[in-house]
Scaffold this active site. Structure first.
Site: not given
Ligand code: EPZ
Length: 417
Positions: A121-125, A304, A396, A326, A92, A116, A22-23
């Site tokens: 799970r912000p997208v600031d990065q 995960d 999902r 995480i 998301r 969520c 999926k990912n």
């Molecule tokens: C991906 O989510 C996966 N989803 C998630 O899988 C997985 O749990 C996660 O990576 C960690 O491995 C997909 O790939 C579609 P992150 P993602 O950005 O990218 C913080 C599943 O069950 N962060 O790596 O959203 C965030 O809040 C799903 O299949 C910021 O603060 O995760 C988290 O604490 C669930 N600002 C950490 O970083 C940002 O701009 C890692 O999040 C981005 C992230």
């Protein structure tokens, strides 16, 4: 809403085939926006999230053809660069359309995902990196509105390892003018699979799978044909199900090299593993020994798989510590596991799991994707019958999970409540 009715206590025995990841699928589908040519994909899983992404892309004007696990996309007739809230709020990962849209069309209006269950799970990065690449990005009425005449290469260091953040920024950089460096990049196999697909489309990317990515922007990308990697989290979930039911499960069409840490933890809990180049067999006699877990970015233990290993430890012969580093709220499966008779206490980001000889069936409620998998696995091991509510969470990320489990001898049916 639908439920799963499970009569536990049956050993899982047999062979199933892992689906596509999926990912890896979600970012690769978004990458179709980067070219006017056909992107031909194989091994695409049939999941709710995949259907949502295809619906989102079709709404933008991308032509989508699907035949089983083969999907062909063509973005030569994109008419809209908007990702609307009603779709983004259900998935998301829709944010992965932000950078491809800006990179190829110079504009994007992508709804902020909103909250969520497992964390803010912000997208600031994603936004900060896109600004560094020269885009004008504003937050307006819940939408990320980004515009750019031409992105230019930059040296980006993300504040933390972010999987979709890395994927989004790579998809911006591949069409930027000049070179981009992304430091602190995510190393997950799904990120590597996206980079491999982009390279097949003509992108120039070095360092995939390492913490530093070097991308030399090109004028345009062409079409490609790509087979999505196997889903390591689906496979891992079935391995845990084999362990807790003292079973013997063979998962084919998977990639052991993507899950070495998980396989090591399975060995440490006492499972017997046989490993081929694209299959893994997991056998278990008796109760597992406890295995403590600390989730970290790849190549460490994946967040995960945390909920599934919590279920395993609920039945272990001792006490395990599970630390989630995480996400800030990824223990929502704990109260549901307690309903089945588990002994778990939470101290901050650590769950202390004291194994018990057996769990007993009950009605439990799924709260998020991987929590729902951990509850199904627990119900399979529990004595007596269980009902798992709100299994739309499960759908999902798992393709026909109950069908695959029935193939292995589980007593499980899907019903409408
Ligand atoms: C991906 O989510 C996966 N989803 C998630 O899988 C997985 O749990 C996660 O990576 C960690 O491995 C997909 O790939 C579609 P992150 P993602 O950005 O990218 C913080 C599943 O069950 N962060 O790596 O959203 C965030 O809040 C799903 O299949 C910021 O603060 O995760 C988290 O604490 C669930 N600002 C950490 O970083 C940002 O701009 C890692 O999040 C981005 C992230």
């Amino acid at each position: 809403m639908q439920q799963l009715k499970i009569n536990g206590g049956h050993r899982l025995v047999g062979e199933i085939r892992a689906s596509g990841a999926k990912n890896a699928t979600l970012p690769i589908l978004a990458a179709s926006l980067l070219t006017a040519d056909d992107l031909v994909l194989h091994n695409v899983p049939d999941l709710a999230d995949v259907r949502t992404m295809l619906k989102l892309l079709a709404g933008m004007g991308v032509k989508v053809q699907r035949a089983g696990t083969d999907v062909t996309l063509n973005a030569s007739t994109v008419t809209s660069t908007i990702a609307p809230y009603d779709l983004v709020k259900t998935m998301r990962a829709s944010v992965l359309t932000l950078c491809p849209l800006v990179a190829r069309f110079g504009s994007a209006d992508v709804s902020l995902p909103g909250g969520c269950a497992i964390g803010a799970r912000p997208v600031d990065q994603h936004i900060r990196g896109l600004r560094q690449l020269g885009a004008k990005v504003e937050i307006d009425h819940g939408y990320v509105r980004a515009t750019s005449s031409r992105l230019t290469g930059a040296h980006i260091v993300t504040d933390m390892v972010t999987v979709t953040g890395t994927e989004n920024l790579v998809m911006a950089a591949v069409l930027a003018d000049g070179c981009t460096v992304i430091e602190n990049a995510a190393r997950e196999p799904e990120v590597v699979d996206l980079c491999n697909c982009l390279s097949a489309m003509g992108a120039r990317i070095q360092g995939a799978g390492t913490p530093v990515l070097y991308i030399e922007g090109v004028k345009q990308l062409h079409g490609a044909e790509h087979t999505v990697i196997a889903d390591r989290i689906e496979a891992g979930s079935f391995f845990v199900a084999s362990v807790v039911t003292q079973g013997d499960v063979l998962v084919t069409h998977c990639q052991p090299g993507h899950m070495e840490v998980v396989l090591d933890k399975l060995r440490r809990c006492g499972a017997q593993l046989d490993i081929g180049n694209d299959w893994v067999r997991v056998r278990m006699d008796g109760r597992p020994q406890p295995v403590s877990i600390r989730t970290v970015p790849h190549p460490g233990f994946p967040t995960d798989m945390q909920a599934q290993f919590m279920t395993l430890n609920c039945l272990a012969t001792g006490t395990a510590h599970i630390t989630e580093t995480i996400f800030e709220n990824r223990f929502m499966h704990v109260p549901e596991l307690l309903r089945l008779g588990a002994h778990i206490t939470i101290e901050g980001h650590t769950a202390i799991v004291e194994g018990v000889p057996e769990l007993t069936g009950a009605t439990i409620m799924a709260t998020d994707l991987r929590a729902s998998a951990s509850l199904v696995i627990a119900a399979l091991a529990a004595q007596g019958s269980s009902t798992v509510d709100r299994i739309y969470h499960l759908d999902r990320g798992y393709e026909r999970m109950e069908d695959k489990l029935r193939q292995l001898g589980a007593d499980i049916v899907r019903v409408d409540d």
